[in-house]
Design a protein around this motif. Structure first.
Motif, PDB file in Angstrom:
ATOM      1  N   LEU A  89       0.824  -1.204   0.000  1.00  0.00           N
ATOM      2  CA  LEU A  89       0.000   0.000   0.000  1.00  0.00           C
ATOM      3  C   LEU A  89       0.859   1.253   0.000  1.00  0.00           C
ATOM      4  CD1 LEU A  89      -2.774  -1.021   2.484  1.00  0.00           C
ATOM      5  CD2 LEU A  89      -2.811  -1.029   0.014  1.00  0.00           C
ATOM      6  N   GLU A  91       1.166   5.469   1.036  1.00  0.00           N
ATOM      7  CA  GLU A  91       0.723   6.344   2.118  1.00  0.00           C
ATOM      8  C   GLU A  91      -0.482   7.163   1.683  1.00  0.00           C
ATOM      9  OE1 GLU A  91       3.738   8.762   3.991  1.00  0.00           O
ATOM     10  OE2 GLU A  91       5.214   7.274   3.447  1.00  0.00           O
ATOM     11  N   ASN A  92      -0.873   7.054   0.438  1.00  0.00           N
ATOM     12  CA  ASN A  92      -1.950   7.946   0.027  1.00  0.00           C
ATOM     13  C   ASN A  92      -3.291   7.515   0.610  1.00  0.00           C
ATOM     14  OD1 ASN A  92      -3.689   6.642  -1.875  1.00  0.00           O
ATOM     15  ND2 ASN A  92      -1.981   6.625  -3.304  1.00  0.00           N
ATOM     16  N   ASN A 183       9.660   1.847  -3.629  1.00  0.00           N
ATOM     17  CA  ASN A 183       8.691   1.978  -4.728  1.00  0.00           C
ATOM     18  C   ASN A 183       9.109   1.174  -5.957  1.00  0.00           C
ATOM     19  OD1 ASN A 183       8.727   4.263  -2.880  1.00  0.00           O
ATOM     20  ND2 ASN A 183       7.053   5.066  -4.121  1.00  0.00           N
ATOM     21  N   ASN A 192      -3.427   4.308  -8.186  1.00  0.00           N
ATOM     22  CA  ASN A 192      -3.306   4.924  -6.870  1.00  0.00           C
ATOM     23  C   ASN A 192      -1.932   5.543  -6.683  1.00  0.00           C
ATOM     24  OD1 ASN A 192      -5.449   4.836  -5.252  1.00  0.00           O
ATOM     25  ND2 ASN A 192      -4.766   3.163  -3.960  1.00  0.00           N
ATOM     26  N   PHE A 193      -0.987   5.007  -7.401  1.00  0.00           N
ATOM     27  CA  PHE A 193       0.405   5.436  -7.250  1.00  0.00           C
ATOM     28  C   PHE A 193       0.752   6.438  -8.340  1.00  0.00           C
ATOM     29  CE2 PHE A 193      -0.061   1.516  -5.045  1.00  0.00           C
ATOM     30  CZ  PHE A 193       0.738   1.644  -3.927  1.00  0.00           C
ATOM     31  N   VAL A 194       1.662   7.337  -7.982  1.00  0.00           N
ATOM     32  CA  VAL A 194       1.860   8.506  -8.825  1.00  0.00           C
ATOM     33  C   VAL A 194       2.418   8.182 -10.212  1.00  0.00           C
ATOM     34  CG1 VAL A 194       4.198   9.174  -8.051  1.00  0.00           C
ATOM     35  CG2 VAL A 194       2.532  10.930  -8.690  1.00  0.00           C
ATOM     36  N   LYS A 197      -0.316   6.988 -12.471  1.00  0.00           N
ATOM     37  CA  LYS A 197      -1.252   8.094 -12.683  1.00  0.00           C
ATOM     38  C   LYS A 197      -0.680   9.024 -13.764  1.00  0.00           C
ATOM     39  CE  LYS A 197      -3.321  12.013 -10.219  1.00  0.00           C
ATOM     40  NZ  LYS A 197      -3.586  12.631  -8.913  1.00  0.00           N
ATOM     41  N   HIS A 214      -3.428  16.399 -12.833  1.00  0.00           N
ATOM     42  CA  HIS A 214      -3.409  17.102 -11.549  1.00  0.00           C
ATOM     43  C   HIS A 214      -2.644  16.277 -10.519  1.00  0.00           C
ATOM     44  CE1 HIS A 214      -6.239  20.218 -12.785  1.00  0.00           C
ATOM     45  NE2 HIS A 214      -6.805  19.246 -13.508  1.00  0.00           N
ATOM     46  N   ASN A 217       2.545  16.981  -4.545  1.00  0.00           N
ATOM     47  CA  ASN A 217       3.897  17.519  -4.351  1.00  0.00           C
ATOM     48  C   ASN A 217       4.842  17.092  -5.479  1.00  0.00           C
ATOM     49  OD1 ASN A 217       6.347  18.353  -3.429  1.00  0.00           O
ATOM     50  ND2 ASN A 217       6.283  17.204  -1.509  1.00  0.00           N
ATOM     51  N   ALA A 220       8.534  15.929  -4.368  1.00  0.00           N
ATOM     52  CA  ALA A 220       8.771  14.695  -3.607  1.00  0.00           C
ATOM     53  C   ALA A 220       9.766  13.821  -4.353  1.00  0.00           C
ATOM     54  CB  ALA A 220       7.454  13.955  -3.418  1.00  0.00           C
ATOM     55  N   ARG A 222      11.513  10.101  -4.877  1.00  0.00           N
ATOM     56  CA  ARG A 222      11.281   8.679  -4.653  1.00  0.00           C
ATOM     57  C   ARG A 222      12.350   7.855  -5.373  1.00  0.00           C
ATOM     58  NH1 ARG A 222       8.629  10.015  -1.082  1.00  0.00           N
ATOM     59  NH2 ARG A 222       6.584   9.311  -0.381  1.00  0.00           N
ATOM     60  N   VAL A 256       9.071  13.779  -8.495  1.00  0.00           N
ATOM     61  CA  VAL A 256       7.849  13.544  -9.266  1.00  0.00           C
ATOM     62  C   VAL A 256       7.899  14.382 -10.546  1.00  0.00           C
ATOM     63  CG1 VAL A 256       5.337  13.893  -9.250  1.00  0.00           C
ATOM     64  CG2 VAL A 256       6.485  12.930  -7.232  1.00  0.00           C
ATOM     65  N   TYR A 308      -4.206  16.651  -3.564  1.00  0.00           N
ATOM     66  CA  TYR A 308      -3.264  15.535  -3.655  1.00  0.00           C
ATOM     67  C   TYR A 308      -1.989  15.768  -2.850  1.00  0.00           C
ATOM     68  CZ  TYR A 308      -6.372  14.197  -7.416  1.00  0.00           C
ATOM     69  OH  TYR A 308      -7.487  13.861  -8.139  1.00  0.00           O
ATOM     70  N   ARG A 310      -0.132  15.654   0.450  1.00  0.00           N
ATOM     71  CA  ARG A 310      -0.336  14.950   1.725  1.00  0.00           C
ATOM     72  C   ARG A 310       0.093  15.827   2.883  1.00  0.00           C
ATOM     73  NH1 ARG A 310       2.260   9.283  -0.434  1.00  0.00           N
ATOM     74  NH2 ARG A 310       0.819   9.112  -2.188  1.00  0.00           N
ATOM     75  N   GLU A 313       4.326  13.526   5.149  1.00  0.00           N
ATOM     76  CA  GLU A 313       4.887  12.333   4.510  1.00  0.00           C
ATOM     77  C   GLU A 313       6.388  12.494   4.362  1.00  0.00           C
ATOM     78  OE1 GLU A 313       4.462  11.478   0.475  1.00  0.00           O
ATOM     79  OE2 GLU A 313       4.699  13.528  -0.211  1.00  0.00           O
TER      80      GLU A 313
HETATM   81  P1  GDP Z   1       4.343   6.099  -1.912  1.00  0.00           P
HETATM   82  O1  GDP Z   1       5.796   6.426  -1.906  1.00  0.00           O
HETATM   83  O2  GDP Z   1       4.075   4.700  -1.496  1.00  0.00           O
HETATM   84  O3  GDP Z   1       3.530   7.078  -1.169  1.00  0.00           O
HETATM   85  O4  GDP Z   1       3.918   6.105  -3.478  1.00  0.00           O
HETATM   86  P2  GDP Z   1       3.030   7.114  -4.342  1.00  0.00           P
HETATM   87  O5  GDP Z   1       3.277   6.755  -5.758  1.00  0.00           O
HETATM   88  O6  GDP Z   1       1.612   7.096  -3.900  1.00  0.00           O
HETATM   89  O7  GDP Z   1       3.621   8.555  -4.024  1.00  0.00           O
HETATM   90  C1  GDP Z   1       4.954   8.888  -4.371  1.00  0.00           C
HETATM   91  C2  GDP Z   1       5.164  10.367  -4.151  1.00  0.00           C
HETATM   92  O8  GDP Z   1       4.435  11.103  -5.136  1.00  0.00           O
HETATM   93  C3  GDP Z   1       4.684  10.877  -2.798  1.00  0.00           C
HETATM   94  O9  GDP Z   1       5.670  11.713  -2.267  1.00  0.00           O
HETATM   95  C4  GDP Z   1       3.434  11.691  -3.143  1.00  0.00           C
HETATM   96  O10 GDP Z   1       3.198  12.782  -2.261  1.00  0.00           O
HETATM   97  C5  GDP Z   1       3.806  12.211  -4.514  1.00  0.00           C
HETATM   98  N1  GDP Z   1       2.648  12.616  -5.300  1.00  0.00           N
HETATM   99  C6  GDP Z   1       2.489  13.825  -5.899  1.00  0.00           C
HETATM  100  N2  GDP Z   1       1.307  13.885  -6.510  1.00  0.00           N
HETATM  101  C7  GDP Z   1       0.682  12.699  -6.305  1.00  0.00           C
HETATM  102  C8  GDP Z   1      -0.573  12.173  -6.719  1.00  0.00           C
HETATM  103  O11 GDP Z   1      -1.365  12.829  -7.394  1.00  0.00           O
HETATM  104  N3  GDP Z   1      -0.850  10.892  -6.342  1.00  0.00           N
HETATM  105  C9  GDP Z   1       0.025  10.134  -5.598  1.00  0.00           C
HETATM  106  N4  GDP Z   1      -0.301   8.869  -5.286  1.00  0.00           N
HETATM  107  N5  GDP Z   1       1.218  10.621  -5.180  1.00  0.00           N
HETATM  108  C10 GDP Z   1       1.541  11.885  -5.537  1.00  0.00           C
END
Ligand code: GDP
Length: 357
Positions: A89, A91-92, A183, A192-194, A197, A214, A217, A220, A222, A256, A308, A310, A313
């Motif tokens: 999962l 953190e979103n 990741n 669900n993951f950026v 998306k 849209h 952050n 961010a 990763r 990102v 979007y 958070r 985090e």
């Molecule tokens: P996570 O590392 O497990 O939280 O994987 P995510 O893919 O959900 O998020 C990765 C990073 O992308 C995090 O720092 C989010 O804050 C950032 N982020 C920016 N915009 C978005 C968005 O629209 N959706 C998601 N899921 N993450 C976003």
């Protein structure tokens, strides 16, 4: 005789890649279908191309109930890969809704079943742990990590599973270990993951199916690897003389914004980011491929939406994956750029198909 494996969440991103890997290695694979994938769309839905007779899927079984014991008693697997924990999962906020479908506290149920059935010397256990547990493994900053006000509820599940595994390993001598995978993405990743998306939305934009991507952050950072490479680590972890926990990552981080830029370029779009914070926008400065011919210079196709962002985090994650390289000889094979190309092309094919309908 071929080895027998049981995979939970076999229909998810990792489960499907792992099943493919094990089938290639000659395993008989039993899988429990999961329901964490409803957010998956398009190509991710067709994870199972392999209709092998060595593959058996139990759609309605649930590892966190008594079924674990019944299934293990019948299958008597050599290896169990529990991918259904909180480890997969994000953190979103959407993910919190899925707590009851993640096989919460399932490590205890499976390990206890292995013990009661007398499979201690036969069955090896792999558990997907949330990457947020990294600081536990590295032995640093436990008090800073455990901020129960901030972390979502599934985090408690992850901690419990992690220490349950340590306990069964040390107390009962079971071969059990946690993989702490950072990741890892692919065309099968849930939206669900950026990353997914981004690739899906940008592909849709080129085909006129969406106007703007849209995001939250953009700064961010990763550490993104390819899921296909990471499941090899899951398998390797169960092939050692002694069970150990491993952190799996590439060791390289991108923002990102950089991911968006790479994905846009693969679609023939050059972007410039202007503005700061919630005012930041991604504007097209050049179209360099016919794929994006319907768009024009000056179009705003990326914007920040505060929904979007958070509230709290980890925006930067320093990972040291050298143990995996040193002890297991594992290294990621797919570069970020190659992964972006694969994801974009898969989503572009779906978008073109949808645009024709
Ligand atoms: P996570 O590392 O497990 O939280 O994987 P995510 O893919 O959900 O998020 C990765 C990073 O992308 C995090 O720092 C989010 O804050 C950032 N982020 C920016 N915009 C978005 C968005 O629209 N959706 C998601 N899921 N993450 C976003």
């Amino acid at each position: 005789m071929s080895k027998v494996a049981l995979i939970t969440h076999i229909t998810g991103q990792d489960g499907s890649y792992l099943a493919e890997l094990l089938l290639k290695k000659g395993y008989t694979v039993h899988g429990i279908g999961g329901n964490v994938v409803p957010h998956n769309t398009g190509n991710a839905g067709s994870n199972f191309h392999d209709k092998s007779s060595d593959l058996h899927i139990y759609t309605y079984a649930d590892i966190s109930t008594g079924t674990a014991r019944d299934l293990l008693a019948i299958i008597r697997p050599d290896e169990v890969y529990n991918l259904g924990g909180a480890g997969q999962l994000s953190e979103n906020s959407d993910s919190a809704d899925d707590l009851f479908s993640t096989g919460e506290f399932s490590a205890l149920k499976v390990l206890e079943a292995i013990r009661i059935l007398g499979l201690e010397t036969k069955t090896r256990y792999y558990h997907a742990s949330p990457s947020a547990l990294c600081s536990l493994v590295n032995g640093i900053a436990i008090n800073e990590m455990v901020s129960l006000n901030i972390y979502p509820s599934w985090y408690a599940t992850g901690i419990s599973d992690f220490w349950t595994i340590v306990n069964y390993r040390e107390t009962f001598g079971l071969y059990a270990c946690s993989g702490i995978l950072f990741n890892h993405e692919s065309p099968r990743r849930s939206e669900n993951f950026v990353t997914r998306k981004i690739t899906r939305s940008l592909a849709n934009i080129t085909q006129g199916l969406e106007k703007c991507l849209h995001l939250g952050n953009l700064n961010a950072l990763r550490d993104w690897g390819h899921a296909r490479d990471y499941v090899k680590m899951q398998w390797l972890m169960l092939q050692q003389d002694n069970p150990e926990d491993f952190v799996v990552a590439t060791g390289v981080q991108y923002t990102v914004r950089q991911f968006v830029t790479f994905a846009a370029l693969e679609l023939g779009i050059k972007l410039r980011f202007v503005g700061k914070g919630v005012e930041e926008k991604g504007i097209i400065t050049a179209i360099i491929s016919p794929v994006a011919a319907a768009l024009k210079v000056g179009d705003v196709i990326v914007a920040v939406d505060p929904r979007y962002i958070r509230p709290a985090e980890a925006c930067k994650v320093n990972v040291n994956p050298t143990k995996a390289r040193r002890k297991l000889g594992w290294a990621p094979e797919t570069s970020l750029q190659d992964m972006v190309i694969e994801m974009v092309q898969a989503d572009l094919a779906c978008a073109k198909k949808a645009a024709r309908l």
